[in-house]
Design a protein around this motif. Sequence first.
Motif, PDB file in Angstrom:
ATOM      1  N   HIS A  59       0.548 -10.771   5.180  1.00  0.00           N
ATOM      2  CA  HIS A  59      -0.822 -10.244   5.137  1.00  0.00           C
ATOM      3  C   HIS A  59      -1.869 -11.323   5.361  1.00  0.00           C
ATOM      4  N   ALA A  60      -1.660 -12.503   4.777  1.00  0.00           N
ATOM      5  CA  ALA A  60      -2.670 -13.560   4.893  1.00  0.00           C
ATOM      6  C   ALA A  60      -2.752 -14.136   6.300  1.00  0.00           C
ATOM      7  N   HIS A  61      -1.800 -13.779   7.165  1.00  0.00           N
ATOM      8  CA  HIS A  61      -1.826 -14.303   8.530  1.00  0.00           C
ATOM      9  C   HIS A  61      -2.640 -13.421   9.471  1.00  0.00           C
ATOM     10  N   GLY A  62      -2.958 -12.205   9.050  1.00  0.00           N
ATOM     11  CA  GLY A  62      -3.813 -11.333   9.848  1.00  0.00           C
ATOM     12  C   GLY A  62      -3.270 -11.011  11.228  1.00  0.00           C
ATOM     13  N   GLU A  63      -1.987 -10.724  11.306  1.00  0.00           N
ATOM     14  CA  GLU A  63      -1.377 -10.458  12.607  1.00  0.00           C
ATOM     15  C   GLU A  63      -0.953  -8.995  12.728  1.00  0.00           C
ATOM     16  N   GLY A  64      -0.597  -8.582  13.920  1.00  0.00           N
ATOM     17  CA  GLY A  64      -0.191  -7.205  14.152  1.00  0.00           C
ATOM     18  C   GLY A  64       1.200  -6.917  13.631  1.00  0.00           C
ATOM     19  N   PRO A  65       1.533  -5.612  13.507  1.00  0.00           N
ATOM     20  CA  PRO A  65       2.837  -5.217  12.944  1.00  0.00           C
ATOM     21  C   PRO A  65       4.034  -5.749  13.722  1.00  0.00           C
ATOM     22  N   ARG A  66       3.924  -5.809  15.043  1.00  0.00           N
ATOM     23  CA  ARG A  66       5.076  -6.247  15.837  1.00  0.00           C
ATOM     24  C   ARG A  66       5.390  -7.719  15.576  1.00  0.00           C
ATOM     25  N   THR A  67       4.339  -8.553  15.537  1.00  0.00           N
ATOM     26  CA  THR A  67       4.548  -9.975  15.256  1.00  0.00           C
ATOM     27  C   THR A  67       5.054 -10.167  13.842  1.00  0.00           C
ATOM     28  N   ALA A  68       4.465  -9.420  12.909  1.00  0.00           N
ATOM     29  CA  ALA A  68       4.897  -9.532  11.510  1.00  0.00           C
ATOM     30  C   ALA A  68       6.363  -9.152  11.368  1.00  0.00           C
TER      31      ALA A  68
END
Length: 252
Positions: A103-112
Amino acid sequence: MTDGLEVQGLGVVLRGRAVLEDVSLLAPRGAFTALIGPNGAGKSTLLRAVLGLVPAGGSVRVDGVDARVLPPEIRARTMAWVPQRSALRASLPVHAVVAQGRHAHGEGPRTARKHVDAALARVGAARLVDRDVATLSGGEAQCVLLARALATEAPVLLLDEPTAALDLAGSLRVLGLLRALAEDGHAVLAVLHGIPDALRHAHRAVVLAGGRTHAAGPMAEVLTPARLAQTWGVRWVEAGAPAFDPLAPGTP
């Protein structure tokens, strides 16, 4: 490699009682540091104080930076936490729980999801990815919490008895993983109750007793027969492998 977690003069008072007093320690990058001591020594409180979960005096620095002035999202990417007991109660798929570490990285679902899958694979729990966390055993839940911590990619990992819910094979796998993570450049600080586990897997030890730091440094210098007798009241017995038996009451 000397950067990592540095604690100086940390003190905690809870309900009018001093739980920790003037605690100092170093958990450097590149080392697995075992936080050990008798029950009630304040080990879990120390980890919570480092994370800012309980009020504390003193200083906490990560790679030379005061951790207490970091914005929450930066702190979440700096220190990752694996608690002693799972608080996983909601009905969620495992991958959603591990994704909380991103969550703290602020990335999209695919990257996560790539990081989630990698973290689960590293702790040997890839098979759990679509399971409901409410159906997991204690040991499986602990592995999921460790995967969530790894997904943060934080350089500092804090763990409170990470093997408490694991069987023998799971314990050995997790302890080996923690050592490998340290040798990859993380600063790993973990509360361990098993002295043989600490001797076999950790590079360094911090002994906490009575709310104070009694010793800290390389494992061989800290866990000596004299300190085992003084702190735990046990005798070191060499019988093929280190083992311990209780000292008689009053034995020095």
